[in-house]
Design an enzyme around this catalytic site. Structure first.
Site, PDB file in Angstrom:
ATOM      1  N   ASP A  66      42.952  -8.086  17.922  1.00 45.11           N
ATOM      2  CA  ASP A  66      42.982  -9.465  18.401  1.00 45.11           C
ATOM      3  C   ASP A  66      43.674 -10.268  17.325  1.00 45.11           C
ATOM      4  O   ASP A  66      43.450 -10.051  16.133  1.00 45.11           O
ATOM      5  CB  ASP A  66      41.586 -10.013  18.678  1.00 45.11           C
ATOM      6  N   ARG A 174      49.717  -8.195  11.363  1.00 51.03           N
ATOM      7  CA  ARG A 174      49.401  -6.916  11.995  1.00 51.03           C
ATOM      8  C   ARG A 174      49.758  -5.772  11.042  1.00 51.03           C
ATOM      9  O   ARG A 174      49.021  -4.799  10.913  1.00 51.03           O
ATOM     10  CB  ARG A 174      50.155  -6.794  13.331  1.00 51.03           C
TER      11      ARG A 174
HETATM   12  P1  IMP Z   1      45.609 -11.518  21.940  1.00 51.50           P
HETATM   13  O1  IMP Z   1      45.447 -10.863  20.600  1.00 51.50           O
HETATM   14  O2  IMP Z   1      45.942 -10.573  23.026  1.00 51.50           O
HETATM   15  O3  IMP Z   1      44.475 -12.454  22.252  1.00 51.50           O
HETATM   16  O4  IMP Z   1      46.907 -12.435  21.878  1.00 51.50           O
HETATM   17  C1  IMP Z   1      47.256 -13.101  20.735  1.00 51.50           C
HETATM   18  C2  IMP Z   1      48.379 -14.083  21.015  1.00 51.50           C
HETATM   19  O5  IMP Z   1      48.734 -14.615  19.732  1.00 51.50           O
HETATM   20  C3  IMP Z   1      49.649 -13.462  21.585  1.00 51.50           C
HETATM   21  O6  IMP Z   1      49.717 -13.547  22.966  1.00 51.50           O
HETATM   22  C4  IMP Z   1      50.729 -14.320  20.937  1.00 51.50           C
HETATM   23  O7  IMP Z   1      50.889 -15.497  21.667  1.00 51.50           O
HETATM   24  C5  IMP Z   1      50.109 -14.659  19.589  1.00 51.50           C
HETATM   25  N1  IMP Z   1      50.522 -13.655  18.575  1.00 51.50           N
HETATM   26  C6  IMP Z   1      49.768 -12.672  18.019  1.00 51.50           C
HETATM   27  N2  IMP Z   1      50.507 -11.952  17.144  1.00 51.50           N
HETATM   28  C7  IMP Z   1      51.739 -12.473  17.182  1.00 51.50           C
HETATM   29  C8  IMP Z   1      52.959 -12.142  16.506  1.00 51.50           C
HETATM   30  O8  IMP Z   1      53.078 -11.194  15.724  1.00 51.50           O
HETATM   31  N3  IMP Z   1      54.009 -12.922  16.812  1.00 51.50           N
HETATM   32  C9  IMP Z   1      53.949 -13.966  17.676  1.00 51.50           C
HETATM   33  N4  IMP Z   1      52.865 -14.306  18.332  1.00 51.50           N
HETATM   34  C10 IMP Z   1      51.751 -13.565  18.095  1.00 51.50           C
END
Ligand code: IMP
Length: 190
Positions: A66, A174
């Site tokens: 997440d 990440r």
């Molecule tokens: P989740 O982890 O699926 O809740 O989504 C996290 C959200 O944060 C993603 O849909 C992106 O909008 C944003 N996000 C997370 N990591 C990145 C990244 O490495 N680059 C750009 N946006 C990110």
């Protein structure tokens, strides 16, 4: 052994597959219809929730992350709501730029928590990575996904969207979370 990758986000999936490529695990994707609602109010809670639920449903070891963007001048928003801040990447970026329009403090950070669950749903490993940067006034670059075009890393003088995947992986939230996690993961089925 099989490792289910519990994400439906193609951008994140691509990055996670790249980190996991050299391991002795057979990567498989989470069944598309298996949607886990992110009800936690921290990245760690949501990563663990997704990993546990998908592990229990599939009976396999599962990895989930997440992640999101925390903007200092917005008190850490959008945070765990990063994916739900709009209906598309463009909408989410425009909303954020609008909310920051009159703010001179552009400091922000991406945070990522990666969790690995055993087939019984117990969390075996967990790791967090943070990448500090600044939010630009308009998007730059065509690579990456999500908020990448407005996230500028001063040390590299580039946005995430202007970096090669290799450079982004080496400094991103990440990337850092995986850097800590991978040696531990390698010991599980060696
Ligand atoms: P989740 O982890 O699926 O809740 O989504 C996290 C959200 O944060 C993603 O849909 C992106 O909008 C944003 N996000 C997370 N990591 C990145 C990244 O490495 N680059 C750009 N946006 C990110």
């Amino acid at each position: 052994m099989k490792l289910v990758v519990a994400t439906g986000n193609p951008g994140k999936l691509k990055e996670m597959q790249a980190y996991l490529a050299d391991l002795h695990w057979e990567l498989t994707l989470k069944p598309q219809e298996l949607e886990i609602e992110e009800t936690g109010d921290t990245f760690a809670a949501n990563a663990c929730l997704k990993a546990s639920q998908v592990a229990l449903a599939t009976g396999n070891w599962t990895i989930a992350d997440d992640s999101g963007l925390q903007v200092d001048a917005l008190g850490g928003a959008p945070g765990v709501y990063s994916a739900r801040y709009g209906n598309s990447d463009t909408e989410r970026i425009n909303r954020l730029l609008q909310e920051l329009a009159d703010k001179s403090d552009r400091q922000a950070q991406f945070v990522c928590v990666v969790a690995i669950a055993r087939p019984d749903g117990e969390i075996a490993l967990q790791s967090e990575g943070v990448c500090r940067g600044e939010i630009l006034y308009s998007p730059r670059g065509n690579g990456g996904f999500g908020y990448d075009p407005i996230f500028f890393v001063p040390e590299k003088q580039l946005t995430f969207a202007e970096m090669t995947p290799e450079l982004k992986h080496s400094i991103s939230h990440r990337g850092k979370a995986f850097e800590t996690l991978l040696p531990q993961l390698a010991t599980i089925n060696s």
